[in-house]
Design an enzyme around this catalytic site. Structure first.
Site, PDB file in Angstrom:
ATOM      1  CG  HIS A   1       7.045  -2.081   2.206  1.00 28.26           C
ATOM      2  ND1 HIS A   1       6.903  -1.007   3.035  1.00 28.26           N
ATOM      3  CD2 HIS A   1       5.825  -2.694   2.165  1.00 28.26           C
ATOM      4  CE1 HIS A   1       5.659  -0.943   3.477  1.00 28.26           C
ATOM      5  NE2 HIS A   1       4.980  -1.952   2.970  1.00 28.26           N
TER       6      HIS A   1
ATOM      7  CB  SER B   1       3.036   2.101   6.811  1.00 27.54           C
ATOM      8  OG  SER B   1       3.626   1.390   5.765  1.00 27.54           O
TER       9      SER B   1
ATOM     10  CG  LEU C   1       7.291   1.397  -0.695  1.00 34.18           C
ATOM     11  CD1 LEU C   1       8.074   1.121  -1.972  1.00 34.18           C
ATOM     12  CD2 LEU C   1       6.339   0.245  -0.387  1.00 34.18           C
TER      13      LEU C   1
ATOM     14  CD  GLU D   1      15.997  -0.892   4.619  1.00 31.27           C
ATOM     15  OE1 GLU D   1      16.228  -2.095   4.396  1.00 31.27           O
ATOM     16  OE2 GLU D   1      16.369   0.008   3.844  1.00 31.27           O
TER      17      GLU D   1
ATOM     18  CG  MET E   1      -1.917  -1.200   1.129  1.00 29.35           C
ATOM     19  SD  MET E   1      -3.447  -0.962   2.014  1.00 29.35           S
ATOM     20  CE  MET E   1      -2.856  -0.759   3.673  1.00 29.35           C
TER      21      MET E   1
ATOM     22  CE  LYS F   1       8.058 -16.787   7.989  1.00 31.52           C
ATOM     23  NZ  LYS F   1       8.891 -17.630   8.858  1.00 31.52           N
ATOM     24  CE  LYS F   2       3.657  -4.980  11.509  1.00 26.49           C
ATOM     25  NZ  LYS F   2       2.618  -4.639  10.547  1.00 26.49           N
TER      26      LYS F   2
HETATM   27  O1  PAF Z   1      -0.098  -5.977   3.336  1.00 30.30           O
HETATM   28  C1  PAF Z   1      -0.517  -5.013   2.674  1.00 30.30           C
HETATM   29  O2  PAF Z   1       0.157  -3.999   2.509  1.00 30.30           O
HETATM   30  C2  PAF Z   1      -1.898  -5.078   2.061  1.00 30.30           C
HETATM   31  O3  PAF Z   1      -2.788  -5.750   2.888  1.00 30.30           O
HETATM   32  C3  PAF Z   1      -1.901  -5.695   0.648  1.00 30.30           C
HETATM   33  C4  PAF Z   1      -1.448  -7.141   0.662  1.00 30.30           C
HETATM   34  C5  PAF Z   1      -0.984  -4.881  -0.249  1.00 30.30           C
HETATM   35  C6  PAF Z   1      -3.313  -5.653   0.060  1.00 30.30           C
HETATM   36  O4  PAF Z   1      -3.798  -4.358  -0.015  1.00 30.30           O
END
Ligand code: PAF
Length: 277
Positions: free
Chosen positions: A33, A183, A29, A31, A26, A145-146
């Site tokens: 991600h 985030s 971003l 670290e 989403m 896994k979080k």
């Molecule tokens: O984990 C996330 O950021 C969201 O739930 C996802 C998988 C991108 C779906 O919107």
């Protein structure tokens, strides 16, 4: 690195792309991600990262409106990571009708743990992930896994609906003090940020007790919740579940996961810890 905003353009790119690894996000971003992207890079030459704040998975009163939208900064962070495409559709592109008419309904697990406190959340997640899978057609997709319950639901989705996609679980990224990267950490004020690592510490002390042979799961859960509540948290749950499928743990189960969700002020944090006995 291309930034693609439409389904049509993404599909055209996909036709000639070969093996694709996908990281749905989403945005905003961090670290954690980037760790997903680095795992993806080990598995395919072409990485697609989607950035889409999915209204369907937010409940009333949740942070959909204030969720940070930071496409340019996100693109800058991804620039050195070998990403082929950022897929960043707007809402109309993914949800052209006023209402999403067809949804993916996950099984009962969607009403447990976080689902108990966020009704409809996992339906929204499963629906957007299924749409993104159908658009990106990845060979591999990486999930952190979080969001352990989300990962379990996505694994079930892929299995039951026969998506030909390998799901790769990636370990939780943590700050030096143990706080799981999220985030939402940026909503914490200074005092809350100092307290936040306690969530993981409480999980670690439950893990130690499990490893020492304590099988009174209910007491362990209640004590952990009480400890957090006493420190000023508002605990949604602390639960010990079977790691494989998140079924309620029974004594004799060897692979467990301790999951927790709790609020510090207005910020809801989640974390979990796997334990193998
Ligand atoms: O984990 C996330 O950021 C969201 O739930 C996802 C998988 C991108 C779906 O919107």
């Amino acid at each position: 690195m291309k930034i693609i905003h439409t389904v049509q353009e993404l599909r055209a790119w996909r036709k000639t792309a070969g093996k694709v690894a996908f990281v749905p996000t989403m945005g905003n971003l961090h670290e954690g991600h980037l760790a997903l992207v680095r795992e993806a890079a080990k598995r395919a030459d072409n990485i697609v990262v989607s950035i889409f704040v999915n209204r369907l998975q937010f409940g009333q009163g949740e942070d959909f409106d204030r969720y940070p939208r930071t496409l340019q900064q996100d693109a800058d962070k991804l620039a050195g990571e070998g990403v082929a495409v950022i897929f960043a559709p707007d809402e109309k592109e993914l949800y052209p009708h006023t209402e999403q008419r067809f949804n993916i309904e996950p099984p009962h697990l969607q009403n447990e743990l976080c689902g108990k406190f966020r009704p409809g959340h996992f339906r929204g997640v499963a629906t957007v992930v299924a749409k993104l899978f159908n658009i990106v057609c990845p060979d591999v997709a990486c999930f952190g896994k979080k969001d352990y319950q989300q990962l379990a639901i996505i694994k079930g989705l892929v299995e039951d609906l026969n998506f030909p996609i390998e799901i790769v679980p990636v370990d939780t990224g943590r700050a030096d003090d143990g706080l799981a990267l999220s985030s939402r950490n940026q909503y914490l004020n200074e005092q809350e940020r100092a307290e936040a690592p306690q969530l993981y510490q409480v999980l670690q002390s439950v893990a130690t007790r499990l490893s020492d042979g304590n099988t009174d799961y209910v007491a362990l859960e209640q004590n952990a919740a009480a400890e957090l509540n006493a420190r000023g948290w508002t605990v949604d749950y602390v639960e010990i579940r079977r790691a494989e499928d998140l079924a309620v743990a029974r004594s004799g189960d060897k692979a467990l996961v301790i999951l927790a969700a709790a609020r510090l002020g207005r910020t809801r944090l989640i974390d979990n810890l796997e334990v193998v006995l």
